[in-house]
Structure formats: C-alpha cells, structure tokens
Motif scaffolding. Sequence first.
Motif, PDB file in Angstrom:
ATOM      1  N   SER A 160     -51.545   2.632 -15.884  1.00 44.57           N
ATOM      2  CA  SER A 160     -51.742   2.493 -17.315  1.00 44.57           C
ATOM      3  C   SER A 160     -51.211   1.160 -17.829  1.00 44.57           C
ATOM      4  CB  SER A 160     -51.032   3.630 -18.043  1.00 44.57           C
ATOM      5  OG  SER A 160     -51.118   3.442 -19.432  1.00 44.57           O
ATOM      6  N   PRO A 161     -51.981   0.504 -18.694  1.00 39.57           N
ATOM      7  CA  PRO A 161     -51.503  -0.750 -19.266  1.00 39.57           C
ATOM      8  C   PRO A 161     -50.403  -0.536 -20.314  1.00 39.57           C
ATOM      9  CG  PRO A 161     -53.630  -0.178 -20.186  1.00 39.57           C
ATOM     10  CD  PRO A 161     -53.319   0.843 -19.122  1.00 39.57           C
ATOM     11  N   LYS A 162     -50.276   0.696 -20.819  1.00 37.93           N
ATOM     12  CA  LYS A 162     -49.269   1.006 -21.837  1.00 37.93           C
ATOM     13  C   LYS A 162     -48.533   2.278 -21.459  1.00 37.93           C
ATOM     14  CE  LYS A 162     -52.172  -0.861 -25.482  1.00 37.93           C
ATOM     15  NZ  LYS A 162     -52.990  -0.534 -26.645  1.00 37.93           N
ATOM     16  N   ASP A 163     -47.232   2.323 -21.749  1.00 39.69           N
ATOM     17  CA  ASP A 163     -46.457   3.532 -21.504  1.00 39.69           C
ATOM     18  C   ASP A 163     -47.059   4.709 -22.262  1.00 39.69           C
ATOM     19  OD1 ASP A 163     -44.658   2.279 -19.845  1.00 39.69           O
ATOM     20  OD2 ASP A 163     -43.197   1.877 -21.429  1.00 39.69           O
ATOM     21  N   GLY A 164     -47.081   5.850 -21.603  1.00 37.62           N
ATOM     22  CA  GLY A 164     -47.559   7.069 -22.237  1.00 37.62           C
ATOM     23  C   GLY A 164     -49.048   7.305 -22.145  1.00 37.62           C
ATOM     24  N   GLU A 165     -49.811   6.325 -21.675  1.00 39.11           N
ATOM     25  CA  GLU A 165     -51.250   6.521 -21.515  1.00 39.11           C
ATOM     26  C   GLU A 165     -51.541   7.061 -20.114  1.00 39.11           C
ATOM     27  OE1 GLU A 165     -53.588   3.116 -22.513  1.00 39.11           O
ATOM     28  OE2 GLU A 165     -52.911   3.120 -24.591  1.00 39.11           O
ATOM     29  N   SER A 166     -52.604   7.830 -20.001  1.00 41.68           N
ATOM     30  CA  SER A 166     -52.973   8.432 -18.721  1.00 41.68           C
ATOM     31  C   SER A 166     -53.449   7.378 -17.730  1.00 41.68           C
ATOM     32  CB  SER A 166     -54.083   9.456 -18.917  1.00 41.68           C
ATOM     33  OG  SER A 166     -53.616  10.566 -19.618  1.00 41.68           O
ATOM     34  N   ASP A 167     -53.173   7.645 -16.468  1.00 43.02           N
ATOM     35  CA  ASP A 167     -53.692   6.841 -15.371  1.00 43.02           C
ATOM     36  C   ASP A 167     -53.851   7.746 -14.165  1.00 43.02           C
ATOM     37  OD1 ASP A 167     -51.130   7.040 -14.117  1.00 43.02           O
ATOM     38  OD2 ASP A 167     -50.478   5.187 -15.052  1.00 43.02           O
ATOM     39  N   VAL A 168     -54.379   7.207 -13.094  1.00 44.87           N
ATOM     40  CA  VAL A 168     -54.644   8.020 -11.903  1.00 44.87           C
ATOM     41  C   VAL A 168     -53.373   8.668 -11.382  1.00 44.87           C
ATOM     42  CG1 VAL A 168     -55.417   7.953  -9.496  1.00 44.87           C
ATOM     43  CG2 VAL A 168     -56.723   6.754 -11.251  1.00 44.87           C
ATOM     44  N   LEU A 169     -52.291   7.930 -11.354  1.00 49.43           N
ATOM     45  CA  LEU A 169     -51.046   8.475 -10.810  1.00 49.43           C
ATOM     46  C   LEU A 169     -50.487   9.598 -11.684  1.00 49.43           C
ATOM     47  CD1 LEU A 169     -49.269   8.174  -8.371  1.00 49.43           C
ATOM     48  CD2 LEU A 169     -47.913   6.507  -9.635  1.00 49.43           C
ATOM     49  N   THR A 170     -50.415   9.397 -12.985  1.00 54.87           N
ATOM     50  CA  THR A 170     -49.836  10.445 -13.842  1.00 54.87           C
ATOM     51  C   THR A 170     -50.706  11.694 -13.883  1.00 54.87           C
ATOM     52  OG1 THR A 170     -50.809   9.513 -15.855  1.00 54.87           O
ATOM     53  CG2 THR A 170     -48.564   8.843 -15.324  1.00 54.87           C
ATOM     54  N   GLU A 171     -52.019  11.534 -13.776  1.00 54.80           N
ATOM     55  CA  GLU A 171     -52.908  12.703 -13.816  1.00 54.80           C
ATOM     56  C   GLU A 171     -52.937  13.459 -12.493  1.00 54.80           C
ATOM     57  OE1 GLU A 171     -54.482  14.162 -16.369  1.00 54.80           O
ATOM     58  OE2 GLU A 171     -53.679  12.658 -17.734  1.00 54.80           O
ATOM     59  N   ASN A 172     -52.379  12.884 -11.446  1.00 50.19           N
ATOM     60  CA  ASN A 172     -52.453  13.520 -10.124  1.00 50.19           C
ATOM     61  C   ASN A 172     -51.086  13.817  -9.519  1.00 50.19           C
ATOM     62  OD1 ASN A 172     -55.431  13.638  -9.307  1.00 50.19           O
ATOM     63  ND2 ASN A 172     -55.208  11.598 -10.189  1.00 50.19           N
ATOM     64  N   THR A 173     -50.046  13.789 -10.334  1.00 57.48           N
ATOM     65  CA  THR A 173     -48.697  14.124  -9.857  1.00 57.48           C
ATOM     66  C   THR A 173     -48.049  15.101 -10.831  1.00 57.48           C
ATOM     67  OG1 THR A 173     -47.775  12.172 -10.975  1.00 57.48           O
ATOM     68  CG2 THR A 173     -48.355  11.922  -8.656  1.00 57.48           C
ATOM     69  N   GLY A 174     -47.012  15.742 -10.366  1.00 54.15           N
ATOM     70  CA  GLY A 174     -46.278  16.671 -11.221  1.00 54.15           C
ATOM     71  C   GLY A 174     -47.134  17.844 -11.656  1.00 54.15           C
ATOM     72  N   GLU A 175     -46.956  18.250 -12.906  1.00 58.32           N
ATOM     73  CA  GLU A 175     -47.638  19.433 -13.420  1.00 58.32           C
ATOM     74  C   GLU A 175     -49.152  19.279 -13.501  1.00 58.32           C
ATOM     75  OE1 GLU A 175     -47.362  20.061 -17.847  1.00 58.32           O
ATOM     76  OE2 GLU A 175     -45.873  18.441 -17.634  1.00 58.32           O
ATOM     77  N   PHE A 176     -49.656  18.050 -13.472  1.00 57.71           N
ATOM     78  CA  PHE A 176     -51.092  17.820 -13.607  1.00 57.71           C
ATOM     79  C   PHE A 176     -51.828  17.805 -12.266  1.00 57.71           C
ATOM     80  CE2 PHE A 176     -49.154  15.596 -17.269  1.00 57.71           C
ATOM     81  CZ  PHE A 176     -49.636  16.444 -18.265  1.00 57.71           C
ATOM     82  N   ALA A 177     -51.102  17.786 -11.169  1.00 53.96           N
ATOM     83  CA  ALA A 177     -51.715  17.687  -9.847  1.00 53.96           C
ATOM     84  C   ALA A 177     -52.581  18.907  -9.537  1.00 53.96           C
ATOM     85  CB  ALA A 177     -50.643  17.529  -8.774  1.00 53.96           C
TER      86      ALA A 177
END
Length: 164
Positions: free
Chosen positions: A89-106
């Motif tokens: 993500s270019p900005k903090d708090g925006e979705s990206d491949v890593l955040t959408e595929n780790t933790g509770e979203f995996a």
Amino acid sequence: MVVRQLAEKEGTNVEFAEFQGLVDALLAEHASKGYPPEIRILDEVRADDADIEAVETQLGARLPEKYKQVLTTYGGGMFGFVDLLPVRSPKDGESDVLTENTGEFAVAGFVQVAPVGSGDMWGFAVHDGVCAEAVSMWFHDTGEIQFESGDFLEFMATRGVRAR
C-alpha cells in the motif's frame, strides 16, 4: 487478435503484447473523453521485483508470472473496472496484497488480489506454494472458490479493460 474475439474466447491465454494493446486502447478512449487529469483509469501503484519477492516470501506462495508482469508494468490500484490490490500500500491503512492475505483476512489455499465489492475476492488458488495461473473467485459467505478465468491477462482483459 481482434479485441472482440479475445473477450469471447473462454480459456484464451492472452499474451502480454495483446494485453498492452488493449490497455493502450482503453487509455486512448479515456483521454478522448476530455476528463480532467484527476479522473484516472489507472492508479499505477507499481511494484518492483524486490517488493514482489518480499510478498511471495511472506505469503509462502509464488505468484503467477503474468500477474507480476502487470504489477511491475502498470501497477495495482484502480485498473479500468477492477480494483487490483497493490503489492504494498502506498498509504498506511489502505489494503494491499499482504494485508488482505495475512492475519484474520487470510483464506487458506488462496491469494486474494482484487475485491469484488461484495466481500468476495478474485485471486489465485495455491497448491504446494505455487499460485495457479487461473483466476478464481472466493465467496466470503460460503468459503467456496470458483474458477473465473484461464489466466490473469484474460481476466484483466475481460473484467478490467472490458474488451468486448
């Protein structure tokens, strides 16, 4: 290959040069409408090879080559009519491949790369640490994964560029 033929052929493996022609036509059509510069059709949040390698390592999955080529050439973000998650993500708090595929979203056995808008996601099934070339849809309410398109460029040509 004629754009209409490309979109109508299910299971077509689209080559990158064909895809570039479709993107060029989309950009030309958009420019011809005289929109102000802030109304864009591509966000162009590009990734480099190091970004992609880092995400592949963290996800434990090798991403499809055509998907990586789109990310390094054009980037993520809005891509025509698909919201393609950027690698980082270019900005903090925006979705990206890593955040959408780790933790509770995996989602086990699936790498999410584009939200549908309903909670469902387009992405790639993963087998033995390698993403399938085919694009599938994960349905959030049932957990079902269903085939969508033979490869990433075919998916982006018909869904993102809407070559019909």
